[in-house]
Design a protein around this motif. Sequence first.
Motif, PDB file in Angstrom:
ATOM      1  N   THR A 153       0.825  -1.206   0.000  1.00 54.11           N
ATOM      2  CA  THR A 153       0.000   0.000   0.000  1.00 54.11           C
ATOM      3  C   THR A 153       0.860   1.258   0.000  1.00 54.11           C
ATOM      4  N   PRO A 154       0.336   2.364  -0.522  1.00 55.87           N
ATOM      5  CA  PRO A 154       1.076   3.633  -0.454  1.00 55.87           C
ATOM      6  C   PRO A 154       1.269   4.106   0.983  1.00 55.87           C
ATOM      7  N   PHE A 155       0.394   3.681   1.892  1.00 57.18           N
ATOM      8  CA  PHE A 155       0.525   4.082   3.292  1.00 57.18           C
ATOM      9  C   PHE A 155       1.785   3.470   3.910  1.00 57.18           C
ATOM     10  N   PHE A 156       2.032   2.198   3.604  1.00 54.27           N
ATOM     11  CA  PHE A 156       3.236   1.533   4.114  1.00 54.27           C
ATOM     12  C   PHE A 156       4.481   2.197   3.535  1.00 54.27           C
ATOM     13  N   GLN A 157       4.419   2.549   2.262  1.00 52.07           N
ATOM     14  CA  GLN A 157       5.553   3.225   1.628  1.00 52.07           C
ATOM     15  C   GLN A 157       5.846   4.544   2.321  1.00 52.07           C
ATOM     16  N   CYS A 158       4.799   5.295   2.670  1.00 51.05           N
ATOM     17  CA  CYS A 158       4.980   6.597   3.331  1.00 51.05           C
ATOM     18  C   CYS A 158       5.579   6.430   4.712  1.00 51.05           C
ATOM     19  N   MET A 159       5.056   5.479   5.494  1.00 56.25           N
ATOM     20  CA  MET A 159       5.501   5.393   6.890  1.00 56.25           C
ATOM     21  C   MET A 159       6.871   4.731   7.017  1.00 56.25           C
ATOM     22  N   PRO A 215      -1.880  10.625  -8.186  1.00 55.00           N
ATOM     23  CA  PRO A 215      -2.689  11.664  -8.857  1.00 55.00           C
ATOM     24  C   PRO A 215      -4.159  11.301  -8.980  1.00 55.00           C
ATOM     25  N   ARG A 216      -4.449  10.042  -9.261  1.00 53.55           N
ATOM     26  CA  ARG A 216      -5.833   9.608  -9.365  1.00 53.55           C
ATOM     27  C   ARG A 216      -5.891   8.135  -8.983  1.00 53.55           C
ATOM     28  N   ILE A 217      -6.749   7.785  -8.017  1.00 59.33           N
ATOM     29  CA  ILE A 217      -6.862   6.403  -7.568  1.00 59.33           C
ATOM     30  C   ILE A 217      -7.641   5.611  -8.607  1.00 59.33           C
ATOM     31  N   SER A 218      -6.963   4.676  -9.233  1.00 60.42           N
ATOM     32  CA  SER A 218      -7.595   3.854 -10.260  1.00 60.42           C
ATOM     33  C   SER A 218      -8.438   2.761  -9.618  1.00 60.42           C
ATOM     34  N   GLU A 219      -9.184   2.063 -10.471  1.00 65.08           N
ATOM     35  CA  GLU A 219      -9.978   0.935  -9.979  1.00 65.08           C
ATOM     36  C   GLU A 219      -9.077  -0.119  -9.339  1.00 65.08           C
ATOM     37  N   GLU A 220      -7.930  -0.386  -9.968  1.00 63.25           N
ATOM     38  CA  GLU A 220      -7.002  -1.390  -9.441  1.00 63.25           C
ATOM     39  C   GLU A 220      -6.430  -0.960  -8.093  1.00 63.25           C
ATOM     40  N   THR A 221      -5.984   0.306  -8.003  1.00 64.30           N
ATOM     41  CA  THR A 221      -5.442   0.803  -6.729  1.00 64.30           C
ATOM     42  C   THR A 221      -6.517   0.827  -5.656  1.00 64.30           C
ATOM     43  N   GLY A 222      -7.705   1.270  -6.033  1.00 67.93           N
ATOM     44  CA  GLY A 222      -8.804   1.300  -5.073  1.00 67.93           C
ATOM     45  C   GLY A 222      -9.141  -0.076  -4.540  1.00 67.93           C
ATOM     46  N   HIS A 223      -9.077  -1.088  -5.421  1.00 67.52           N
ATOM     47  CA  HIS A 223      -9.337  -2.460  -4.969  1.00 67.52           C
ATOM     48  C   HIS A 223      -8.247  -2.937  -4.017  1.00 67.52           C
ATOM     49  N   ALA A 224      -6.977  -2.594  -4.313  1.00 69.60           N
ATOM     50  CA  ALA A 224      -5.873  -3.009  -3.443  1.00 69.60           C
ATOM     51  C   ALA A 224      -5.984  -2.373  -2.064  1.00 69.60           C
ATOM     52  N   ILE A 225      -6.366  -1.114  -2.037  1.00 65.28           N
ATOM     53  CA  ILE A 225      -6.517  -0.434  -0.743  1.00 65.28           C
ATOM     54  C   ILE A 225      -7.706  -1.004   0.014  1.00 65.28           C
ATOM     55  N   ALA A 226      -8.816  -1.260  -0.709  1.00 62.37           N
ATOM     56  CA  ALA A 226     -10.043  -1.721  -0.043  1.00 62.37           C
ATOM     57  C   ALA A 226      -9.913  -3.137   0.489  1.00 62.37           C
ATOM     58  N   SER A 227      -8.948  -3.916  -0.007  1.00 60.87           N
ATOM     59  CA  SER A 227      -8.831  -5.311   0.402  1.00 60.87           C
ATOM     60  C   SER A 227      -8.509  -5.478   1.874  1.00 60.87           C
ATOM     61  N   GLN A 228      -7.963  -4.439   2.507  1.00 64.87           N
ATOM     62  CA  GLN A 228      -7.610  -4.557   3.919  1.00 64.87           C
ATOM     63  C   GLN A 228      -8.764  -4.213   4.847  1.00 64.87           C
ATOM     64  N   PHE A 229      -9.881  -3.777   4.292  1.00 63.90           N
ATOM     65  CA  PHE A 229     -11.050  -3.448   5.102  1.00 63.90           C
ATOM     66  C   PHE A 229     -12.042  -4.598   4.984  1.00 63.90           C
ATOM     67  N   GLU A 230     -12.067  -5.447   5.970  1.00 63.27           N
ATOM     68  CA  GLU A 230     -12.904  -6.630   5.909  1.00 63.27           C
ATOM     69  C   GLU A 230     -14.384  -6.254   5.942  1.00 63.27           C
ATOM     70  N   LYS A 231     -15.137  -6.841   5.013  1.00 59.66           N
ATOM     71  CA  LYS A 231     -16.591  -6.694   4.952  1.00 59.66           C
ATOM     72  C   LYS A 231     -17.040  -5.245   4.791  1.00 59.66           C
ATOM     73  N   ARG A 232     -16.119  -4.382   4.353  1.00 62.34           N
ATOM     74  CA  ARG A 232     -16.493  -2.973   4.119  1.00 62.34           C
ATOM     75  C   ARG A 232     -15.913  -2.549   2.784  1.00 62.34           C
ATOM     76  N   ASP A 233     -16.775  -2.068   1.920  1.00 61.82           N
ATOM     77  CA  ASP A 233     -16.321  -1.659   0.594  1.00 61.82           C
ATOM     78  C   ASP A 233     -16.027  -0.166   0.608  1.00 61.82           C
ATOM     79  N   ILE A 234     -14.733   0.149   0.624  1.00 59.73           N
ATOM     80  CA  ILE A 234     -14.312   1.544   0.684  1.00 59.73           C
ATOM     81  C   ILE A 234     -14.104   2.141  -0.704  1.00 59.73           C
ATOM     82  N   ARG A 235     -14.213   1.293  -1.739  1.00 58.22           N
ATOM     83  CA  ARG A 235     -13.919   1.772  -3.088  1.00 58.22           C
ATOM     84  C   ARG A 235     -14.782   2.944  -3.537  1.00 58.22           C
TER      85      ARG A 235
END
Length: 821
Positions: free
Chosen positions: A360-366, A375-395
Amino acid sequence: MDHGTERDTPPDRRAGDGAATGQGGAGRIPLAVVVVDRDGLVSHWSRGARRLFSLAKEDALGRPAVDLLPVTGALPEGPEEEEPNPYGAYAAYDGLGPGLGASLGGGLSYPAAGRARLAASGNGRVDVLWWAYPLVGPGRERLLVLAADAEGLHTDGAGVFERIAPGFALHTDFPGSADLARRLPEILPSMSVGDSALIVAQVLELGYPILEFSQNDRVPVTPDWGVPRRIERRERRERAARALAAGEPVPEELRDEGEDLEYAAVRERLEFLNEVSSRIGTSLDLSRTIVEVSKAVVPRFTDVAGTYLREQVVAGEGFDEGVPDTTTLWHRVALEHTDEPGRWDDVVPVGEAMPFPAHTPFFQCMTTGEPVLVPRISEETGHAIASQFEKRDIRPLITGRSMLVVPLKARHVVLGFMILLRHPERQVFNDMDRVTGAELAARAGLVLDNARMYTYQENVAETLQDSMLPHIPPRMAGCDIATRYLPGTLLGRIGGDWFDAVKLPGARTAFVVGDVMGHGLNSAAMMGQLRTAVQTMAALDLPPAQLLRNLDDLAQRLGDTYLATCLYAVYDPIASELYLANAGHIPPVLVRAADGRSELLALPTGAPIGVGGVPFEAVRVPVEPGDRLVMCTDGLVEVRGEDIGVGLATLCESAAHPAASMDDACDTIIRSLNTCGGRKDDVALLMARLGGIEPDDVAEWRIAPEPSEVGRARAVVRERLYDWGLPKLVDSAELMVSELVTNAVLHSHARPVALRLVRGDTLLCEVEDDDHELPTLIDARPADEFGRGLRVVSTLARQWGTSRTAAGKSVWFELTLPRQR
């Protein structure tokens, strides 16, 4: 700006004249002009405001602006502006940024513009375009609000436009600026010339009010502003902005425009950072600092700001300052956004703790400690980020948005990070935003680190103070106890004040309150030594005066740096008396249960502990069941500049006040003496309700020092326990009494052995003899004939102990009373 709004001449609505085509004079619309003072009250209400909102001037002046301009909803917007404006300052927010309510409430310190629907008196709802200018300076005025009828632009010959939105034009040189400077004071007749001139200067500095009537044309509100020149200048700036954004050299013919844009961008960045710096760090409270940081960037810099901190930072604990890894827990401590209320709450609730995967970009930052720009969160990036939120669709919340992740660090240690998101309709984060975000995070990280260190030190101080102050049970033999400790200052949570209650032989209790002169760690350390010494000497059952004498000798050996006052009292619930001695302390208060009268006990006041060579004297004071003893340190009653007698009188009066409980009684005293505000010294307060023990609950016998008397001791104990209705305790008590009386008979010299039972919260049994050698618990070997008695007592008793008496020693034990059905 239609200056006819202040006169009785009909308003001239020519907003569309030449505007839609980009030729001719500037648009001209009637404006309402409202000025709000620093108390949020209307100080100016123009005739245009009277016509637009159907409210007379005399009914508006002096009233809260938020009541006269209540926002009930945002107007629907047309197609969004497509022109690239990466460095434009104060662009129209058009429902994506701050609202009129935020401006009226003083929540914004920069100019804002927008469209709103107001619930106006007499007109129902009014759709308006508005501009708000925050005002600074010595005057009372805080905000200048300009408003126009949005609906009128569509119906009064203005034509049909793709879009009507208010905004600001900065760094323009329209001829209308001189007209604005000349005319604005004329429409503010209720203000002084100086105040009007100040407002004009700030409006010209912050930006001219403009209207955008279509995708391509913008016109100023005031008359005689050259629209063709404005359009030409804007096109030149757009070309220069595109070159700058692409990192290309600015063409020669646009060099001035590019330099202006760069200057404006740098100035805007510095102004923003300075403003944020002034708004954060106003408190050392970690939670408040986090909220300040979040609110400082939304909505001016971003539309969503989520703040994450290390778990140890939130807890105020120390932590390994190494690089975080995938197991590091991060707490979401704040989430600020401009979306509809509640949209983020269920998906990403504040307070949640979670680790972040390495992809995740968060791990890279910290881990790198550097900002990460998406610049723009793509569908692929959004899916990768959302995968860590169990049972919640953050996309749906993040896809398509621009994201900037900035580290919050101090002294090269990452404390947390902020996730900044912009709406898809808003311009994406660029490299200048990355630099701005990094600078913002650096300043915020330093402030958070200061708050973290303060929280950590405060926790250490509280832990130290708690470890030094005893945890006194609310009930001891024959008395109820309540205590309070209040630190003298927020920055010095430890000091030299203390209180204590010590169990003594014979169902007695010792109460002590002391005060080491001074504050801080040294005083606290001295206090800890003295408190421990008092506990040790109290357990030896030393008389009050002798105990203070020994304490003074100890202080002399520890050094002459510190002095302390101390009040020591022994309560005997069977004899119904107090035995007290004072070492330079303020006297205690005794509240009589019979008539509710309170009095300061007149005790001989010895010198403070540490002076040396001064005698101490003890006195006995008879008490009755229900009387209350109040002991405190001088921080409770002493106020700088006032006679301490005033505080003592207030203490007596408040102590006598009826209360439902001991805790309520303590709180009444605290409130009465106003110790919760402006306190400079520590406060220790101990209150005891002296309940006493009834004579029927005490049984005493004298046992001759003969082996044959041991049987009689067992018999009288058995009989009394049956009389008290405690048959379940007979076997254990009889066995332990037999062991203790046998030992006393063996070691007694001449005097009879004293046996006493006391029924209180527990069953207390005491055996006294005239031998001064205290028995010790030993491990008896199989062949030994002695040494098992105390082992039996230690196994069966709830508590047991030994102490010296004037004539010899006392051995005692306690048994828990069976629960009553």
